[in-house]
Design a protein around this motif. Sequence first.
Motif, mmCIF file in Angstrom:
data_model
loop_
_atom_site.group_PDB
_atom_site.id
_atom_site.type_symbol
_atom_site.label_atom_id
_atom_site.label_comp_id
_atom_site.label_asym_id
_atom_site.label_seq_id
_atom_site.Cartn_x
_atom_site.Cartn_y
_atom_site.Cartn_z
ATOM 1 N N ASP A 257 61.384 -17.471 -46.953
ATOM 2 C CA ASP A 257 62.909 -17.630 -46.457
ATOM 3 C C ASP A 257 63.760 -18.800 -46.388
ATOM 4 O OD1 ASP A 257 62.137 -15.253 -45.281
ATOM 5 O OD2 ASP A 257 62.257 -15.421 -42.684
ATOM 6 N N ASP A 258 62.958 -19.473 -46.427
ATOM 7 C CA ASP A 258 63.393 -21.403 -46.256
ATOM 8 C C ASP A 258 62.955 -22.020 -48.130
ATOM 9 O OD1 ASP A 258 65.383 -23.249 -44.583
ATOM 10 O OD2 ASP A 258 63.598 -24.471 -45.757
ATOM 11 N N LYS A 259 62.020 -22.107 -48.590
ATOM 12 C CA LYS A 259 61.881 -21.964 -49.772
ATOM 13 C C LYS A 259 61.579 -20.676 -50.866
ATOM 14 C CE LYS A 259 61.190 -26.496 -48.764
ATOM 15 N NZ LYS A 259 61.722 -27.215 -48.680
ATOM 16 N N GLY A 260 61.844 -19.815 -50.442
ATOM 17 C CA GLY A 260 61.828 -18.400 -52.286
ATOM 18 C C GLY A 260 60.626 -18.443 -52.140
ATOM 19 N N GLN A 261 59.188 -18.693 -51.846
ATOM 20 C CA GLN A 261 58.179 -19.113 -52.466
ATOM 21 C C GLN A 261 57.768 -17.269 -51.748
ATOM 22 O OE1 GLN A 261 56.642 -20.694 -54.498
ATOM 23 N NE2 GLN A 261 58.767 -22.315 -54.482
ATOM 24 N N GLY A 262 56.242 -16.990 -52.662
ATOM 25 C CA GLY A 262 55.445 -15.800 -52.199
ATOM 26 C C GLY A 262 54.207 -16.135 -50.772
ATOM 27 N N ALA A 263 53.750 -15.032 -51.027
ATOM 28 C CA ALA A 263 52.531 -15.445 -50.017
ATOM 29 C C ALA A 263 51.351 -15.636 -50.654
ATOM 30 C CB ALA A 263 52.095 -13.729 -49.506
ATOM 31 N N ALA A 264 51.883 -15.658 -51.800
ATOM 32 C CA ALA A 264 50.804 -16.593 -52.437
ATOM 33 C C ALA A 264 50.349 -17.989 -52.135
ATOM 34 C CB ALA A 264 50.216 -16.500 -53.729
ATOM 35 N N THR A 372 52.915 -19.737 -28.543
ATOM 36 C CA THR A 372 53.941 -20.186 -29.985
ATOM 37 C C THR A 372 54.900 -19.258 -30.870
ATOM 38 O OG1 THR A 372 52.010 -22.009 -30.074
ATOM 39 C CG2 THR A 372 53.594 -21.684 -32.126
ATOM 40 N N PRO A 373 53.721 -18.495 -31.156
ATOM 41 C CA PRO A 373 54.826 -17.452 -32.154
ATOM 42 C C PRO A 373 56.149 -16.958 -31.124
ATOM 43 C CG PRO A 373 52.639 -17.102 -32.021
ATOM 44 C CD PRO A 373 52.289 -18.123 -31.223
ATOM 45 N N LEU A 374 55.852 -16.940 -30.408
ATOM 46 C CA LEU A 374 57.132 -16.310 -29.359
ATOM 47 C C LEU A 374 57.577 -17.050 -29.365
ATOM 48 C CD1 LEU A 374 55.870 -14.217 -25.953
ATOM 49 C CD2 LEU A 374 56.515 -13.238 -28.026
ATOM 50 N N LEU A 375 57.547 -17.654 -28.669
ATOM 51 C CA LEU A 375 59.061 -19.699 -28.950
ATOM 52 C C LEU A 375 59.605 -20.084 -30.255
ATOM 53 C CD1 LEU A 375 59.769 -22.186 -27.175
ATOM 54 C CD2 LEU A 375 57.990 -23.375 -27.713
ATOM 55 N N ILE A 376 58.832 -19.602 -31.245
ATOM 56 C CA ILE A 376 58.976 -20.288 -32.707
ATOM 57 C C ILE A 376 60.337 -19.511 -32.630
ATOM 58 C CG2 ILE A 376 58.837 -20.152 -35.164
ATOM 59 C CD1 ILE A 376 56.181 -21.390 -34.550
ATOM 60 N N PRO A 377 60.413 -17.600 -32.908
ATOM 61 C CA PRO A 377 61.901 -17.316 -33.244
ATOM 62 C C PRO A 377 62.499 -18.167 -32.069
ATOM 63 C CG PRO A 377 59.826 -15.939 -33.111
ATOM 64 C CD PRO A 377 59.992 -17.502 -32.553
ATOM 65 N N VAL A 378 62.695 -18.013 -31.355
ATOM 66 C CA VAL A 378 63.857 -18.957 -29.597
ATOM 67 C C VAL A 378 64.565 -20.772 -30.504
ATOM 68 C CG1 VAL A 378 64.300 -19.670 -28.217
ATOM 69 C CG2 VAL A 378 62.491 -17.198 -28.174
ATOM 70 N N VAL A 379 63.421 -21.031 -31.012
ATOM 71 C CA VAL A 379 63.944 -22.480 -31.829
ATOM 72 C C VAL A 379 64.250 -22.127 -32.812
ATOM 73 C CG1 VAL A 379 62.772 -24.341 -32.757
ATOM 74 C CG2 VAL A 379 61.930 -23.612 -30.644
ATOM 75 N N LEU A 380 64.324 -20.827 -33.758
ATOM 76 C CA LEU A 380 65.045 -20.484 -35.451
ATOM 77 C C LEU A 380 66.716 -20.332 -34.917
ATOM 78 C CD1 LEU A 380 62.424 -19.276 -38.132
ATOM 79 C CD2 LEU A 380 62.514 -21.599 -37.365
ATOM 80 N N THR A 381 66.541 -19.539 -33.619
ATOM 81 C CA THR A 381 67.750 -19.452 -33.343
ATOM 82 C C THR A 381 68.708 -19.714 -32.869
ATOM 83 O OG1 THR A 381 66.825 -16.846 -32.428
ATOM 84 C CG2 THR A 381 68.979 -17.381 -31.825
ATOM 85 N N VAL A 382 68.092 -21.489 -32.320
ATOM 86 C CA VAL A 382 69.473 -22.146 -31.862
ATOM 87 C C VAL A 382 69.053 -23.249 -32.253
ATOM 88 C CG1 VAL A 382 68.724 -20.741 -29.655
ATOM 89 C CG2 VAL A 382 67.683 -23.035 -30.216
ATOM 90 N N ALA A 383 68.308 -23.755 -33.305
ATOM 91 C CA ALA A 383 67.797 -25.317 -34.002
ATOM 92 C C ALA A 383 67.649 -24.594 -35.575
ATOM 93 C CB ALA A 383 67.002 -25.455 -33.166
ATOM 94 N N SER A 384 66.594 -25.259 -35.787
ATOM 95 C CA SER A 384 66.447 -24.997 -37.704
ATOM 96 C C SER A 384 64.486 -24.692 -37.440
ATOM 97 C CB SER A 384 66.530 -25.579 -37.866
ATOM 98 O OG SER A 384 66.411 -27.168 -37.499
#
Length: 412
Positions: A257-264, A372-384
């Motif tokens: 999402d941020d760097k435009g890179q693939g899964a590799a 941790t995986p629940l908290l990170i989307p919340v942090v992304l919503t309000v911050a970066s």
Amino acid sequence: MATATSISAAGGSTGRRYGPRHRWIVLAVGVGAQGSFAAMFAGIPVTGIAMRADYHLSIGQLGLALACLGLGVAVSDIVWGLLTDRYGDRRVLLIGLTSTGGLLALMAAAVTPGDGAGVAALAACLLAAGALGGSVNGASGRAVMTWFADGERGLAMSIRQTAIPAGGSLGVAVLPWLAHSYGFRAVYAFPAVLCLIAAAATWRWLPTSDAPPPAATGDVGRSPLARWDVWRVALASALLTVPQFAVLSFTAIFLHDDKGQGAALAGVTILIAQIGGGAARIWTGRRTDRRGNRGAYLRGIGALTGVAMAAAAVLTQAPTPITVAALALGGLLANSWHGVAYTEIAALAGPARAGTALGLEGTTVFGAAFLTPLLIPVVLTVASWEAVWALAAAAALLAIPLVPRPRAVTAR
């Protein structure tokens, strides 16, 4: 050095004697059990890009589904630990591995995007997979603690814990490729086969003891659940899990999402963290066996992980190779402490209570893996993303004062 003792054969017959060298076979069985579960636990999150697209999930729904793996382990690990201390490692491993393999086979047959499965079915199955697969944590760890003497336990437990990044690396390398090439039937079928193979090895080579295993000496003592020094190690481990799972669960999403890179590139980053962390576990296990400084090591790794993840936060908008290097280093450090922490908490409890102590450790560690995986989307919503990596750094640094000092470790 452990001495031979007369115990039951793996198939249930009595009278077969196992010498001290059999402890390495027991360790190999524990490694196989832990690695088979880790391939699923680490590999499925790295399919996140394909999972989000194929199951038509939002990032919040993806975080919930992936978090259910950790939640399943967290809610079941103490129970598995108590059952292990009561009924023995072999029974618990056989039940856990067989049922996990069966559930994954069911998911391959009926819980794929092609079957119309949605987020509810996916999350429920991942929750159950975590709950069943979590049995390997306390059971395989207790087997190692009872078969190895104190001067070898750090090395042995670190080798067992290295099965997590080793098995995780296998899952990280194979499952995203399977998702892209063959779909989620293959994604679930692969770890199902691994779990069933590990169950067969447990049946064949892990003995059923009618007498205590070679190294299982000493009194039972007070319950680990009633001791603050044991809890401190478990809580410090939970905090050190936050940067580990921030890197494991969201590196692929961040780079996409941020760097435009693939899964590799994400796979390579996580492989570096897993393989490097595994090598560090073995080295530190042996080193702390000789020096007896497990607490000092845990405090040091908390400081180094905090610095590395803080660097990742500062370098989030740097050129991609620099950012990836910081994340790989932070992930490597965050994957390197497990063997020492698991040895420390099991040694505090003693062999007879090791299953319960390791269950507590698993509860806190995988509880953090759930949150941790629940908290990170919340942090992304309000911050970066900078805030995400900074949060991971803060958690690692907060673990430092929790680790008991030598006087606290030896006090009963």
